[in-house]
Design a protein around this motif. Structure first.
Motif, PDB file in Angstrom:
ATOM      1  N   SER A 160       0.834  -1.199   0.000  1.00 16.98           N
ATOM      2  CA  SER A 160       0.000   0.000   0.000  1.00 16.98           C
ATOM      3  C   SER A 160       0.869   1.249   0.000  1.00 16.98           C
ATOM      4  N   ASP A 161       1.865   1.260   0.871  1.00 18.74           N
ATOM      5  CA  ASP A 161       2.743   2.432   0.974  1.00 18.74           C
ATOM      6  C   ASP A 161       3.474   2.692  -0.343  1.00 18.74           C
ATOM      7  N   LEU A 162       3.850   1.643  -1.000  1.00 14.49           N
ATOM      8  CA  LEU A 162       4.557   1.765  -2.270  1.00 14.49           C
ATOM      9  C   LEU A 162       3.693   2.490  -3.294  1.00 14.49           C
ATOM     10  N   ALA A 163       2.456   2.053  -3.384  1.00 14.48           N
ATOM     11  CA  ALA A 163       1.532   2.664  -4.346  1.00 14.48           C
ATOM     12  C   ALA A 163       1.351   4.135  -4.006  1.00 14.48           C
ATOM     13  N   ILE A 164       1.146   4.393  -2.765  1.00 17.62           N
ATOM     14  CA  ILE A 164       0.939   5.783  -2.336  1.00 17.62           C
ATOM     15  C   ILE A 164       2.167   6.611  -2.677  1.00 17.62           C
ATOM     16  N   GLY A 165       3.347   6.069  -2.462  1.00 18.75           N
ATOM     17  CA  GLY A 165       4.606   6.777  -2.722  1.00 18.75           C
ATOM     18  C   GLY A 165       4.742   7.139  -4.197  1.00 18.75           C
ATOM     19  N   VAL A 166       4.439   6.238  -5.051  1.00 20.38           N
ATOM     20  CA  VAL A 166       4.561   6.480  -6.512  1.00 20.38           C
ATOM     21  C   VAL A 166       3.635   7.622  -6.895  1.00 20.38           C
ATOM     22  N   ALA A 167       2.394   7.534  -6.414  1.00 17.47           N
ATOM     23  CA  ALA A 167       1.426   8.592  -6.755  1.00 17.47           C
ATOM     24  C   ALA A 167       1.927   9.931  -6.234  1.00 17.47           C
ATOM     25  N   ARG A 168       2.470   9.903  -5.122  1.00 17.21           N
ATOM     26  CA  ARG A 168       2.957  11.124  -4.484  1.00 17.21           C
ATOM     27  C   ARG A 168       4.090  11.754  -5.300  1.00 17.21           C
ATOM     28  N   ILE A 169       4.971  10.980  -5.785  1.00 20.57           N
ATOM     29  CA  ILE A 169       6.089  11.477  -6.604  1.00 20.57           C
ATOM     30  C   ILE A 169       5.549  12.215  -7.823  1.00 20.57           C
ATOM     31  N   ALA A 170       4.539  11.619  -8.437  1.00 21.27           N
ATOM     32  CA  ALA A 170       3.948  12.250  -9.611  1.00 21.27           C
ATOM     33  C   ALA A 170       3.378  13.619  -9.239  1.00 21.27           C
ATOM     34  N   GLU A 171       2.648  13.632  -8.136  1.00 19.15           N
ATOM     35  CA  GLU A 171       2.075  14.913  -7.680  1.00 19.15           C
ATOM     36  C   GLU A 171       3.175  15.953  -7.449  1.00 19.15           C
ATOM     37  N   LEU A 172       4.204  15.559  -6.843  1.00 20.62           N
ATOM     38  CA  LEU A 172       5.285  16.476  -6.508  1.00 20.62           C
ATOM     39  C   LEU A 172       5.979  17.009  -7.768  1.00 20.62           C
ATOM     40  N   ASP A 173       6.183  16.192  -8.721  1.00 18.94           N
ATOM     41  CA  ASP A 173       6.826  16.636  -9.972  1.00 18.94           C
ATOM     42  C   ASP A 173       6.020  17.757 -10.592  1.00 18.94           C
ATOM     43  N   ALA A 174       4.688  17.583 -10.630  1.00 15.95           N
ATOM     44  CA  ALA A 174       3.818  18.624 -11.190  1.00 15.95           C
ATOM     45  C   ALA A 174       3.963  19.905 -10.394  1.00 15.95           C
TER      46      ALA A 174
ATOM     47  N   GLN B  24      12.355  14.110  -3.127  1.00 18.63           N
ATOM     48  CA  GLN B  24      13.507  13.228  -2.899  1.00 18.63           C
ATOM     49  C   GLN B  24      13.163  12.150  -1.876  1.00 18.63           C
ATOM     50  N   VAL B  25      12.508  12.600  -0.774  1.00 18.43           N
ATOM     51  CA  VAL B  25      12.126  11.644   0.282  1.00 18.43           C
ATOM     52  C   VAL B  25      11.184  10.589  -0.274  1.00 18.43           C
ATOM     53  N   ALA B  26      10.215  11.055  -1.034  1.00 23.30           N
ATOM     54  CA  ALA B  26       9.235  10.136  -1.592  1.00 23.30           C
ATOM     55  C   ALA B  26       9.937   9.119  -2.493  1.00 23.30           C
ATOM     56  N   ARG B  27      10.867   9.541  -3.222  1.00 21.56           N
ATOM     57  CA  ARG B  27      11.571   8.626  -4.113  1.00 21.56           C
ATOM     58  C   ARG B  27      12.374   7.622  -3.300  1.00 21.56           C
ATOM     59  N   ASP B  28      13.091   8.173  -2.231  1.00 26.46           N
ATOM     60  CA  ASP B  28      13.880   7.268  -1.388  1.00 26.46           C
ATOM     61  C   ASP B  28      12.980   6.241  -0.715  1.00 26.46           C
ATOM     62  N   GLY B  29      11.811   6.702  -0.207  1.00 25.57           N
ATOM     63  CA  GLY B  29      10.870   5.793   0.493  1.00 25.57           C
ATOM     64  C   GLY B  29      10.381   4.713  -0.433  1.00 25.57           C
ATOM     65  N   VAL B  30      10.003   5.124  -1.592  1.00 26.63           N
ATOM     66  CA  VAL B  30       9.487   4.149  -2.569  1.00 26.63           C
ATOM     67  C   VAL B  30      10.575   3.129  -2.877  1.00 26.63           C
ATOM     68  N   ALA B  31      11.756   3.594  -2.998  1.00 26.13           N
ATOM     69  CA  ALA B  31      12.859   2.683  -3.333  1.00 26.13           C
ATOM     70  C   ALA B  31      13.075   1.707  -2.194  1.00 26.13           C
ATOM     71  N   GLN B  32      13.055   2.213  -0.933  1.00 26.75           N
ATOM     72  CA  GLN B  32      13.282   1.345   0.220  1.00 26.75           C
ATOM     73  C   GLN B  32      12.199   0.302   0.313  1.00 26.75           C
ATOM     74  N   LEU B  33      10.939   0.783   0.149  1.00 25.97           N
ATOM     75  CA  LEU B  33       9.800  -0.128   0.245  1.00 25.97           C
ATOM     76  C   LEU B  33       9.936  -1.242  -0.797  1.00 25.97           C
ATOM     77  N   ALA B  34      10.263  -0.842  -1.889  1.00 26.93           N
ATOM     78  CA  ALA B  34      10.389  -1.815  -2.973  1.00 26.93           C
ATOM     79  C   ALA B  34      11.472  -2.830  -2.635  1.00 26.93           C
ATOM     80  N   ARG B  35      12.595  -2.329  -2.034  1.00 29.69           N
ATOM     81  CA  ARG B  35      13.674  -3.255  -1.685  1.00 29.69           C
ATOM     82  C   ARG B  35      13.229  -4.209  -0.579  1.00 29.69           C
ATOM     83  N   ASP B  36      12.553  -3.645   0.450  1.00 31.99           N
ATOM     84  CA  ASP B  36      12.126  -4.478   1.573  1.00 31.99           C
ATOM     85  C   ASP B  36      11.150  -5.558   1.101  1.00 31.99           C
ATOM     86  N   LEU B  37      10.211  -5.128   0.324  1.00 31.51           N
ATOM     87  CA  LEU B  37       9.192  -6.065  -0.161  1.00 31.51           C
ATOM     88  C   LEU B  37       9.854  -7.196  -0.949  1.00 31.51           C
ATOM     89  N   GLU B  38      10.769  -6.773  -1.685  1.00 32.67           N
ATOM     90  CA  GLU B  38      11.478  -7.754  -2.511  1.00 32.67           C
ATOM     91  C   GLU B  38      12.219  -8.741  -1.624  1.00 32.67           C
TER      92      GLU B  38
END
Lengths: 896, 380
Positions: free
Chosen positions: A304-318, A619-633
């Motif tokens: 869930s957090d991963l999905a939220i993080g990705v969406a958040r990154i998109a919002e932030l870029d805009a 940056q934080v959102a990207r780092d979080g998403v990356a960590q989550l993805a690593r942990d899940l993996e």
């Protein structure tokens, strides 16, 4: 005179002053008077009379020794002849050496002690003790010299004699002796029981003390009995407690209770162990289940957090794009405003320079004006100083002044005076020149003209041609005048010289010049002072200051002049105002531009901040998403999702089974808790243990009590208390008996004493009656108060007068009357009575004395009275027998 | 069977009014009475002696007092002596009876401290039901238990108890109060009682023996000084009771009003007649009143107080004859004088004022009379 005693003769030898034997002669019934001067030996004769009748012949005591001749030893011998109750007696005694006594009368002739005893019997006296006089009434009736004032002091036998005399007068016995004996017996009985202070003694005291002692002992015994009863009571209590403690059933039950309590505790402990195990199993299963569930939840959360993080990154870029655009716009606006500020600043600086220049011009004008002023002031100052200098120089050049002028004038006046004095004494020459004679007449070389010449000194008149005529004025003091004149001239010359003047007129002119010069100097000085007044300086300093100021102004003007190269036309002040206005405008413009620059700054910072924040967040959102993805993996690599689901199912089963097992064990739970069981065991153990201790203590205490009881009971306390009570009662009875005895004796004593007093009062009446006739004769209407000891204590005339307060004469007369009364009483009762008065009645006045003579004369009809006196003349009216003392010659003096 | 019934020996009793000479005699005689009882029992063929309490007067006697009666009983080993505690010597725990037992009593002296029947003879034909006291004052009837006390059928039941069958008013509450018909209720052949000091028959089977040696002037009953010989022919047979004198001293109360010499003589005759053979066996408590002249008072003193006082074992006198001094009496002091006057004063005082003062004055007059007569006063 029946029953009376008549002294018929008295012989003494070796008695005091009487060495050789002498005899008192002329004695007979009635009044006998021995009148003789002092030192004759009257009192010695009375002493001898007393001694022969009253002193024991064998005695060598004081009274006997006092009889011995003066200055030597001797054996006093005294013999007396007397008639008693009609019988003649002769009594002779020798004392000290070869003492003897002999009494002869009628057919009797007695010697030694027999004679003494018979004598005592005859006289009714008792032998004296240790050489003193025998005691009876005669002692009281024979008054020795110096005792006539004193009432008779009776010895006990004397009192007894008087009393028996008096009692015989009453119809009945007074019983005085009997009462006395009763009293002494009662007193003796009383003295056995109480002492003089009325405190119990003897058996009375013993009874009281015995009662107290018995009471004390009783109290002690009661205390012991109480202690014993306490012990017995305590013993009974101890026995009850012992029986209770020592009960076998009770102890068995206590032991059974303890065992049961142990079993209960064991059961509880067993249950507790099983329960703990089952609960541990259940807890473990539950923990497993929780772990699985946590793993599942964590994995879902990661996704869930991963999905939220990705969406958040998109919002932030805009948002970042928008923020960048905003920031660029803000930067452009800022640059525009910065430029406007720079322009305004340049305008402001230009306006400032214009303003400065205008101000410089105004300043220069002011300084120039100021310089002019300063130069004028300097000029004035210098001119004033020069004027003063000049005036001072002129003043200094004037040698004359008021003082010197004064001196000159004084010298001039002196000179005038000297000249006038010279002229007054001078020889006057009136010259009348003949024509032509001018020049020819010369006085002291000087040609004379017509007119008067005054010659004051020797002068030589040359008449040309003619000769010379010496003129010598015959003036008195001419030389002195001349000298004075010379001195005056010299004084004037010196004064003028000092003033630098030639003559007096010159001096006057010089003084006028000086006055003018002084005025000029003062005016110049006033001017200079006015200029200096403001500066308060000396002229030189003021001048220097003025010059310095001028130089300063010149420098400042020069400086401004450099700045103001471009000379603008117009009024400097108006130009200055215009420059100031321009300056204000430029400043306002700059302020506005500057404010405009600052206002857009906030917008730009916000834009920059927003941009930075968005960048960081992205940056934080990207780092979080990356960590989550690593942990899940990683998690999936360890345990795949399927495996995780399987583990969940297995854990659920295990937890259910463990819970069931625990429930089953709980159903077997016994009652109570282990703590309660322990407490019960502890209590029971203590009870049993304490029981042993109590038993031991009880037995010990019982043994102690028993020992005390045994010790006490052997004493037979009750019996001793009863015995002691009896003893106390016996003492109390004895005490009461003694009290009663004392009361009885006191009652008896009081009654007898009172009765005796009453009786005494009754039998004193005759004595009072016996004295009364003589008393009445001497003191009309007076009554004497007679005391139980037969003394007269008071005389009652109008008031009671105590004996001691009466006059010597009255007391003596009463004492004589008292003796007379007693002698009368004795005589009346058939007792030997005879009165001796030694030097008595010497205090009586003639009236009293006459009455006393009457009384004595009257009494002498009943008894013999012997009066010894050194004042024979007083007794001439008495009609007495005159006695004489004669030596005894050649006859046998001794009966031995 | 035959038994001798006695009680209230009161050994160790202290008589307060007795002086040091008389007291030991009285105490000794109480011990002697035991011997007389023993000899009587032996002479009459009695099997035993039952002593119904109050053997001792004090709960805590001395050791000697404790042992003395035992020693007297020891002299009769052929007799069994059954003792129970009374109110004077009740069975206190650790008290007198424990001491007594500790002294080691011979077998024939049996203290009964429990309320339980005991056989009186070896054959068990007679049983004793002892009801000794455990306290000075026992609440309730100490013989009540006898009704339910089992004894063999046909046995003679003899009760032995100490107490009163009658309450003496409110001042003496019913302590130790015994049912008056206890013998009937409890089926007793005979109930031997102690406590009252004069022998009294309550009913055919119930008797107080009284004290064997009189110890007071108001004993009541037969007057004390006896013991009872009781013959029991069977459980139902009425007991045959004989009174036997065992006491030595006779205690008498007497009263006299004295007004003249004849009264004194009569009183003396009366008191001497109490025991003409041996007046020393008699104790008299005399209450005297009246008034006498001085010579008669002297006679009273001489004949009664001094004379009888010496003859009798004890003469205790309450009161004294007053003084009625006549004019003749006063003549003895002579026709006049201080002593006569004092006598008159005392005679007057003896007739006025309070009693105490009058008595003192009378005694003083009497004393004066004696002093005068003996010559101290020299009266003619």
């Amino acid at each position: 005179m029946s029953g009376g005693m008549i002294l018929r003769g008295l012989e003494v030898e070796q008695v005091r002053r009487f060495g050789d034997a002498v005899r008192l002669t002329g004695l007979g019934p009635g009044i006998n008077l021995l009148g003789a001067p002092n030192e004759f030996g009257k009192s010695t004769l009375l002493a001898a009379l007393r001694a022969v009748f009253l002193l024991a012949h064998g005695s060598k005591a004081g009274p006997v020794a006092a009889l011995q001749p003066y200055g030597g030893r001797g054996a006093p011998r005294i013999a007396v002849d007397f008639t008693l109750d009609g019988c003649d007696w002769r009594l002779e005694k020798r004392f000290m050496q070869r003492a003897f006594a002999r009494l002869e009368g009628g057919s009797e002739r007695l010697d030694g002690d027999a004679a003494e005893a018979r004598l005592h019997d005859l006289l009714g006296v008792e032998a004296g003790r240790r050489g003193t006089e025998a005691m009876g009434l005669l002692n009281a009736l024979w008054v020795t010299q110096g005792h006539s004032l004193v009432q008779p002091d009776f010895s006990d036998p004397a009192r007894a004699t008087i009393r028996s005399c008096l009692e015989a007068d009453l119809d009945a016995m007074t019983g005085g002796d009997a009462a006395g004996r009763v009293l002494s017996r009662v007193d003796a009985d009383l003295a056995v029981l109480v002492d003089k202070r009325d405190n119990p003694r003897g058996r009375f005291r013993a009874a009281k003390e015995g009662e107290q002692e018995a009471a004390a002992e009783l109290a002690r015994l009661d205390g012991r009995r109480q202690a014993l009863e306490d012990d017995l009571s305590a013993m009974a209590d101890l026995r009850r407690r012992l029986a209770h403690e020592d009960d076998a059933d009770r102890r068995e039950k206590e032991r059974a209770d303890l065992a049961e309590a142990g079993r209960v505790r064991d059961r509880l402990r067993d249950y507790d162990a099983r329960y703990r195990t089952a609960r541990a199993v259940r807890d473990h299963a539950a923990a497993q289940l929780v772990a699985v569930r946590q793993d599942l939840a964590a994995r879902a959360a990661w996704e869930s957090d991963l999905a939220i993080g990705v969406a958040r990154i998109a919002e932030l870029d805009a948002a970042l794009g928008a923020a960048q655009a905003a920031q660029d716009a803000a930067a452009a606006a800022h640059a525009g405003r910065l430029e406007a500020v720079q322009v305004a600043d340049a305008a402001r600086r230009a306006a400032r320079e214009a303003l400065d220049r205008a101000a410089g011009r105004v300043e220069r004008a002011r300084l120039t004006h100021e310089r002019r002023e300063a130069a004028a002031a300097l000029d004035r100052l210098e001119q004033a100083a020069q004027a003063v200098t000049r005036a001072r120089a002129e003043l200094d050049a004037c040698a004359i002044d008021d003082a010197r002028m004064g001196t000159i004038r004084k010298a001039e006046r002196a000179l005038d005076a000297a000249r006038a004095a010279g002229r007054a004494q001078a020889t006057t020459l009136d010259v009348a020149l003949a024509d032509g004679a001018r020049g020819r007449l010369m006085l002291d070389g000087q040609a004379l003209e017509d007119g008067r010449i005054v010659v004051t000194d020797n002068a030589v008149l040359r008449i040309e041609g003619i000769g010379t005529i010496t003129i010598a004025p015959a003036s008195h003091g001419r030389d002195a005048l001349r000298a004075e004149l010379v001195r005056a001239e010299e004084g004037l010359r010196r004064a003028l010289e000092a003033a630098g003047c030639v003559d007096v007129a010159g001096a006057e002119a010089a003084l006028a010049v000086r006055r003018r010069t002084e005025l000029v100097f003062q005016a110049a000085q006033t001017v200079l002072g006015g200029l200096l007044a403001a500066a308060g300086q000396v002229p030189a300093t003021a001048t220097e200051a003025a010059r310095q100021r001028l130089a300063d102004l010149d420098v400042r003007i020069a400086r401004i002049g450099e700045a103001e190269a471009d000379g603008a036309a117009g009024d400097p002040l108006e130009l200055l105002d215009a420059a100031r206005e321009a300056m204000q405008v430029a400043e306002d413009a700059y302020e506005a531009a500057h404010r405009a620059l600052l206002a857009p700054d906030g917008t730009m910072r916000r834009a920059a901040d927003e941009l930075a924040r968005l960048r960081a967040e992205a940056q934080v959102a990207r780092d979080g998403v990356a960590q989550l993805a690593r942990d899940l993996e990683a998690a999936r690599a360890v345990e795949a999702d399927d495996a995780l689901s399987a583990r969940l199912a297995a854990s659920l089963d295990a937890a259910g089974m463990a819970e069931q097992a625990l429930l089953r064990i709980e159903e077997t739970r016994p009652d109570g808790t282990e703590a309660l069981a322990d407490a019960a065991i502890l209590r029971l153990e203590r009870t049993i243990q304490d029981g042993h201790a109590r038993l031991a203590a009880l037995r010990q205490e019982m043994a102690a009590r028993e020992a005390r009881i045994r010790a006490a009971e052997g004493d037979g306390l009750d019996e001793r208390i009863a015995a002691q009570e009896r003893l106390r009662a016996a003492h109390a009875a004895e005490d009461a008996a003694c009290e009663r005895e004392v009361a009885i004796l006191k009652c008896l004593r009081d009654a007898v004493a009172a009765a005796e007093r009453a009786a005494t009062e009754r039998y004193l009446a005759p004595l009072a009656r016996a004295v009364q006739p003589a008393l009445s004769a001497l003191f009309p209407r007076a009554v004497a108060t007679v005391e139980p000891d037969f003394s007269i204590s008071a005389l009652s005339r109008r008031i009671d007068e105590p004996f001691a307060t009466l006059s010597d004469g009255t007391r003596e007369q009463i004492a004589v009357l008292a003796r007379l009364g007693l002698a009368d009483l004795m005589r009346a009762r058939g007792r030997p009575a005879m009165l001796v008065l030694d030097d008595a009645l010497t205090y009586a006045d003639s009236g009293r004395l006459d009455r006393m003579f009457d009384i004595l004369t009257e009494a002498s009809g009943r008894m013999q009275i012997l009066i010894l006196t050194c004042r024979t003349e007083l007794f001439t009216g008495l009609g007495a027998r005159r006695l004489a003392v004669e030596p005894v010659g050649g006859q046998d003096r001794s009966a031995g | 069977m035959r038994l001798l019934h006695t009680s209230d020996w009161q050994i160790g009793k202290v008589f307060r009014f007795a002086d040091d000479d008389i007291l030991p005699v009285l105490q000794q005689e109480r011990l002697e009475a035991i011997g007389r009882i023993g000899r009587l029992a032996r002479a009459q063929g009695a099997d035993c002696v039952v002593v119904a309490g109050d053997i001792y007067d004090h709960l805590r006697p001395s050791e000697r007092t404790l042992r003395q009666p035992v020693e007297r009983m020891r002299q009769f080993p052929d007799l069994r002596w059954h003792l129970i505690p009374g109110n004077h010597d009740f069975n206190e725990r650790d008290g007198l009876w424990d001491r007594l037992v500790r002294t080691g009593l011979p077998d024939h002296i049996v203290p009964h401290l429990a309320h339980a029947p005991v056989p009186l003879d070896e054959g068990g034909t007679a049983w004793l039901l002892p009801a000794g006291l455990g306290h000075r004052h026992v609440i309730g009837d100490p013989t009540a238990w006898m009704e339910g006390a089992a004894t063999p059928e046909g046995a003679i039941r003899v009760g032995l108890a100490h107490g009163s069958v009658r309450s003496f008013g409110e001042d003496a509450p019913g302590h130790n109060l015994l049912a008056i018909d206890r013998a009937r209720q409890a089926g007793l052949s005979y109930l031997a009682l102690g406590d009252w000091h004069g022998a009294v028959k309550i009913d055919a089977r119930t008797w107080y023996s009284g004290t064997p040696e009189v110890d007071g002037f108001d004993v009541g009953g037969a007057g004390g000084g006896q013991a009872l010989l009781v013959t029991l022919d069977g459980p139902r047979a009425e007991p045959v009771v004989e009174l036997h004198v065992v006491g030595r001293f006779r205690w008498e109360r007497a009263q006299a009003v004295l007004t003249c010499a004849d009264d004194i003589a009569a009183l003396e005759g009366r008191l001497r007649a109490l025991d003409p053979d041996d007046p020393s066996r008699v104790l008299v408590w005399l209450a005297v009143s009246g008034a006498l002249g001085l010579p008669d008072l002297e006679g009273w003193q001489a004949r009664i107080v001094d004379g009888l006082g010496s003859a009798l074992r004890l003469l205790r006198i309450d009161g004294a004859p007053g003084l009625a001094a006549s004019s003749d009496d006063l003549e003895a002091f002579g026709p006049g004088g201080a002593v006569r006057a004092a006598a008159e004063t005392l005679a007057r005082q003896a007739g006025e004022g309070d009693d105490a003062a009058r008595a003192i004055a009378a005694a003083a007059l009497q004393r004066l009379y004696l002093l005068a007569r003996d010559g101290a006063g020299g009266v003619a």
